[in-house]
Design an enzyme around this catalytic site. Structure first.
Site, PDB file in Angstrom:
ATOM      1  N   SER A 142       0.871  -1.190   0.000  1.00  0.00           N
ATOM      2  CA  SER A 142       0.000   0.000   0.000  1.00  0.00           C
ATOM      3  C   SER A 142       0.899   1.227   0.000  1.00  0.00           C
ATOM      4  O   SER A 142       2.079   1.148   0.373  1.00  0.00           O
ATOM      5  CB  SER A 142      -0.848  -0.006   1.267  1.00  0.00           C
ATOM      6  OG  SER A 142      -1.492   1.232   1.442  1.00  0.00           O
ATOM      7  N   TYR A 155      -2.401  -1.393  10.498  1.00  0.00           N
ATOM      8  CA  TYR A 155      -2.393  -1.511   9.026  1.00  0.00           C
ATOM      9  C   TYR A 155      -1.096  -0.914   8.479  1.00  0.00           C
ATOM     10  O   TYR A 155      -0.392  -1.540   7.685  1.00  0.00           O
ATOM     11  CB  TYR A 155      -3.605  -0.796   8.438  1.00  0.00           C
ATOM     12  CG  TYR A 155      -3.757  -0.960   6.942  1.00  0.00           C
ATOM     13  CD1 TYR A 155      -4.298  -2.126   6.396  1.00  0.00           C
ATOM     14  CD2 TYR A 155      -3.355   0.043   6.060  1.00  0.00           C
ATOM     15  CE1 TYR A 155      -4.435  -2.280   5.018  1.00  0.00           C
ATOM     16  CE2 TYR A 155      -3.490  -0.103   4.682  1.00  0.00           C
ATOM     17  CZ  TYR A 155      -4.030  -1.266   4.162  1.00  0.00           C
ATOM     18  OH  TYR A 155      -4.166  -1.417   2.799  1.00  0.00           O
TER      19      TYR A 155
END
Ligand code: NDP
Length: 266
Positions: A142, A155
């Site tokens: 990401s 995350y």
């Protein structure tokens, strides 16, 4: 004949979003597919839509966080196809709550699914790839493997861990025929926001406008296949604002921190 024809490609998180789009795009180029995620019914739906001969597509449902099963699942893939050319570690989920409010079990779940599950699969497929002196590991990291946002500590940590782990794998095994591609998307229009966990580990069940306005997963999947073809090591798939944030963090980390402490994303 396409570059991907008859390549054996194992995609985790293939039941929705980016993984589902990747399944359709690989199927278009006549790859042989293994589709994994927890929801067998959704995987069957994706399998049908891929429209490949039955012998060329295997639905293999499991929870990636159950990493004790990684070797047994790899054995099932090898029993059907004899080799794995490309592993796409894509399964993942997010969460939204401050560190002080986030249950430790939520932090552990995010690390298990996003980082350790993929690491276990990678370790399980690697011996076969090394023996064949050929193989590619694609990891959907990401933009949050490069920068951070508030309320996504675990995350962010899982995606930063991915960057370190797979950069290391590439450095260790590039000379042995193993390629590693790290994919760093910004916002992509999927169910990722809805599936994010709250502080108690329950799905939030609500879309996020930035995700709804994000990139089309089919476009993202074509960009990923193009990067695989070119043997790229890392790609950033994001709009100009997100790209600017990466540059800012790199060259003016103090300013980036200040801005992030005042930015409200959810
Ligand atoms: P989705 O929520 O649409 O898809 C997530 C996929 O992961 C589903 O197929 C889900 O299937 C699977 N999955 C979740 N938990 C597990 C588990 N424990 N075991 C096996 N499979 C699991 O989101 P995206 O498509 O957006 O997410 C795909 C990847 O892309 C993730 O790694 C995410 O972090 C990353 N990403 C997404 C961005 C975005 O804006 N959408 C931006 C940057 C990165 P099932 O529920 O059936 O198990």
């Amino acid at each position: 004949m396409s570059d991907f024809q008859d390549k054996v490609v194992w995609i985790t998180g293939a039941s929705s979003g980016i993984g589902e789009a990747l399944a359709y795009t690989f199927a278009k180029y006549k790859a042989k597919l293994v589709l994994s995620a927890r929801r067998a019914d959704e995987l069957e739906r994706v399998k049908k839509a891929c429209n490949l001969p039955d012998a060329d597509i295997l639905v293999l449902p499991f929870d990636v966080a159950d990493y004790t099963q990684a070797e047994a699942n790899t054995a099932k893939v090898l029993a059907q196809f004899g080799r794995i050319d490309i592993l796409v570690n894509n399964a993942g989920l997010s969460h939204w709550s401050k560190v002080k409010d986030t249950g430790f079990d939520v932090i552990k779940r995010i690390m298990d699914v996003n980082f350790l599950g993929g690491a276990a699969l990678t370790k399980a497929v690697l011996p076969g790839m090394l023996k064949n002196k050929k193989g590619q590991i694609v990891v959907i990291s990401s933009i949050l493997g490069k920068i951070i946002t508030a309320k996504q500590s675990a995350y962010n940590a899982s995606k930063h861990a991915i960057m370190g782990f797979y950069d290391t794998l590439r450095a260790e095994s590039g000379g042995e025929g193993i390629k590693v591609l790290l994919v760093c998307p910004g916002f992509v229009r999927t169910d990722v926001a809805k599936n994010s966990l709250n502080r108690d580990g329950k799905p939030i069940g609500k879309d996020n406008p930035m995700i709804l306005n994000g990139l089309d997963p089919m476009d993202v999947s074509e960009d990923i296949l193009s990067a695989i073809r070119k043997g790229k090591e890392e790609i950033l798939l994001a709009g100009p604002k997100e790209r600017f944030a990466v540059t800012l963090k790199r060259f003016a980390p103090g300013l980036f921190s200040k801005i992030m402490s005042k930015t409200k994303l959810a």
